[in-house]
Design an enzyme around this catalytic site. Sequence first.
Site, PDB file in Angstrom:
ATOM      1  N   LYS A   1       0.865  -1.187   0.000  1.00  0.00           N
ATOM      2  CA  LYS A   1       0.000   0.000   0.000  1.00  0.00           C
ATOM      3  C   LYS A   1       0.892   1.225   0.000  1.00  0.00           C
ATOM      4  O   LYS A   1       2.024   1.176   0.513  1.00  0.00           O
ATOM      5  CB  LYS A   1      -0.878   0.029   1.263  1.00  0.00           C
ATOM      6  CG  LYS A   1      -2.116   0.898   1.120  1.00  0.00           C
ATOM      7  CD  LYS A   1      -3.229   0.153   0.412  1.00  0.00           C
ATOM      8  CE  LYS A   1      -4.411   1.043   0.151  1.00  0.00           C
ATOM      9  NZ  LYS A   1      -5.522   0.278  -0.465  1.00  0.00           N
TER      10      LYS A   1
HETATM   11  P1  NAD Z   1     -12.862   7.497  -3.601  1.00  0.00           P
HETATM   12  O1  NAD Z   1     -11.852   8.502  -3.254  1.00  0.00           O
HETATM   13  O2  NAD Z   1     -13.250   7.327  -5.022  1.00  0.00           O
HETATM   14  O3  NAD Z   1     -14.209   7.772  -2.770  1.00  0.00           O
HETATM   15  C1  NAD Z   1     -14.194   7.893  -1.385  1.00  0.00           C
HETATM   16  C2  NAD Z   1     -15.603   8.213  -0.909  1.00  0.00           C
HETATM   17  O4  NAD Z   1     -15.589   8.239   0.518  1.00  0.00           O
HETATM   18  C3  NAD Z   1     -16.102   9.587  -1.355  1.00  0.00           C
HETATM   19  O5  NAD Z   1     -17.477   9.520  -1.663  1.00  0.00           O
HETATM   20  C4  NAD Z   1     -15.883  10.448  -0.114  1.00  0.00           C
HETATM   21  O6  NAD Z   1     -16.746  11.570  -0.041  1.00  0.00           O
HETATM   22  C5  NAD Z   1     -16.196   9.433   0.968  1.00  0.00           C
HETATM   23  N1  NAD Z   1     -15.615   9.830   2.261  1.00  0.00           N
HETATM   24  C6  NAD Z   1     -14.376  10.273   2.512  1.00  0.00           C
HETATM   25  N2  NAD Z   1     -14.265  10.603   3.815  1.00  0.00           N
HETATM   26  C7  NAD Z   1     -15.464  10.342   4.382  1.00  0.00           C
HETATM   27  C8  NAD Z   1     -15.977  10.471   5.696  1.00  0.00           C
HETATM   28  N3  NAD Z   1     -15.212  10.959   6.690  1.00  0.00           N
HETATM   29  N4  NAD Z   1     -17.242  10.091   5.925  1.00  0.00           N
HETATM   30  C9  NAD Z   1     -18.025   9.620   4.930  1.00  0.00           C
HETATM   31  N5  NAD Z   1     -17.601   9.468   3.676  1.00  0.00           N
HETATM   32  C10 NAD Z   1     -16.337   9.835   3.399  1.00  0.00           C
HETATM   33  O7  NAD Z   1     -12.326   6.116  -2.979  1.00  0.00           O
HETATM   34  P2  NAD Z   1     -12.709   4.634  -3.426  1.00  0.00           P
HETATM   35  O8  NAD Z   1     -11.697   4.173  -4.397  1.00  0.00           O
HETATM   36  O9  NAD Z   1     -14.152   4.564  -3.743  1.00  0.00           O
HETATM   37  O10 NAD Z   1     -12.430   3.837  -2.051  1.00  0.00           O
HETATM   38  C11 NAD Z   1     -13.419   3.676  -1.049  1.00  0.00           C
HETATM   39  C12 NAD Z   1     -13.039   2.532  -0.146  1.00  0.00           C
HETATM   40  O11 NAD Z   1     -12.953   1.325  -0.919  1.00  0.00           O
HETATM   41  C13 NAD Z   1     -11.693   2.668   0.554  1.00  0.00           C
HETATM   42  O12 NAD Z   1     -11.776   2.081   1.830  1.00  0.00           O
HETATM   43  C14 NAD Z   1     -10.761   1.868  -0.325  1.00  0.00           C
HETATM   44  O13 NAD Z   1      -9.604   1.413   0.368  1.00  0.00           O
HETATM   45  C15 NAD Z   1     -11.679   0.717  -0.709  1.00  0.00           C
HETATM   46  N6  NAD Z   1     -11.283   0.007  -1.927  1.00  0.00           N
HETATM   47  C16 NAD Z   1     -11.127   0.663  -3.117  1.00  0.00           C
HETATM   48  C17 NAD Z   1     -10.790  -0.057  -4.256  1.00  0.00           C
HETATM   49  C18 NAD Z   1     -10.687   0.595  -5.614  1.00  0.00           C
HETATM   50  O14 NAD Z   1     -10.521  -0.137  -6.612  1.00  0.00           O
HETATM   51  N7  NAD Z   1     -10.798   1.901  -5.750  1.00  0.00           N
HETATM   52  C19 NAD Z   1     -10.553  -1.433  -4.166  1.00  0.00           C
HETATM   53  C20 NAD Z   1     -10.729  -2.073  -2.943  1.00  0.00           C
HETATM   54  C21 NAD Z   1     -11.100  -1.330  -1.839  1.00  0.00           C
END
Ligand code: NAD
Length: 397
Positions: A96
Amino acid sequence: MLLDDEVIRLVGISDRALAILGETDRTIDTRLHAHLPGKGPVSVQAYVVYHNAVRGPPCKGGIRMSSDVTLQETIQLAEIMTYKTALMDLPFGGGKASIVAGSGLPPQEKATLVREFAHKIRNELTSGAYVPAPDIGTSPREMAVIFGETHMRECVTGKPVGIGGLPGRREATGYGVAVVVEQAAKELLNSGLSGLTVGVQGFGNVGSWVCTFLSERGAKVVAVTDASGGAVSRDGIDIEELKKHVAKHGGVEGYGKHLSNEELFKLDVDILIPAAIGGVITRDNASDIKARLIVEGANAPTTKEADEILSRRDIPLVPDILANAGGVVASYDEWMMAKSGSRTNKEETYSTVRKVLLEAFRETLDYSSAHEVSPRKSALALAAERLVETMEDRGWV
Ligand code: NAD
């Protein structure tokens, strides 16, 4: 450490293997110095963590850009990747990276920081030790910057399709979560998706695609929250309209009736999907959850104490290392495509993600019934078995 005593006992992990799984293989702790338009010179902290590389290199895991991400959190996320890639049976270690800067920075400023980051860790990228992908605060655009700095397609996944990105990778995590939700509803709630109500935290990459795919399959998304606030509608939220609202206003808040993040977790819904940040289901709100099923779209959204409360309350939970693994499964195909020069299409990506996740889901539930442990413990045990086996194969233990 993710493994608890019960999982360690179930798998029969030796002290030596446990010691290796309990340590962080390598940490790169560096500063990025850059000149940001409108802000002047800045110095920004960045980390790369390899938790365990027995199934790698490469170590695989996204780059998180957030003003409050810490080294400790980066280590925790890398550890999750070790178990996620093992559960999916991918030849990747767990890694990471994080850049301690606001996730809402303008794209040009993000590009400047990511370019500096790519310079700083150039050897890690070009040697194939670390292969990044998007995470909170980063997207295909930032992955394109990394490709631009390395000119090697296999150095990064989650790229735009035009430079060797995998068709369907962008939505693969959300698609995979939706596949798992549908299967879990069928097996754990004895129900099809049609008419089931869903609450989702996060409307970024993962959350917005989960909402899209679940709505298409007949579920009713009644509540969505994000960093800006949230919205609730008992009649169901029109996801395409919400996407337009978020594109225009930068967040969910203001779309219909307000709902706070705190209220989301107490809402009367069938399925709750945390798909934003970590540590949001805690001992303070786990007793108030009314959902009949929780599926973790985010990484580490549930604390250990909350996990125990939910187990005692018999609320089934599909863990992150299974539910949100669609992204890394698709990333493996993107990495292979870069190495082989082959091509594929979106339907093939969806089909692979579906197949791999449903297989892992089946194995996890079978293990749960056989050993009478929660799906989280089962998924971790299955992953740990594979990790120990590989350590034996490599003569590490
Ligand atoms: P992103 O940046 O596209 O979106 C993040 C979202 O979380 C946004 O809607 C933001 O407003 C919201 N957010 C941020 N802080 C917040 C808070 N304090 N309270 C409520 N909402 C909040 O990120 P993403 O890629 O969608 O990732 C989201 C989660 O999924 C993370 O935990 C990430 O590790 C996990 N994840 C992502 C992927 C991927 O392919 N992008 C893969 C596996 C896991």
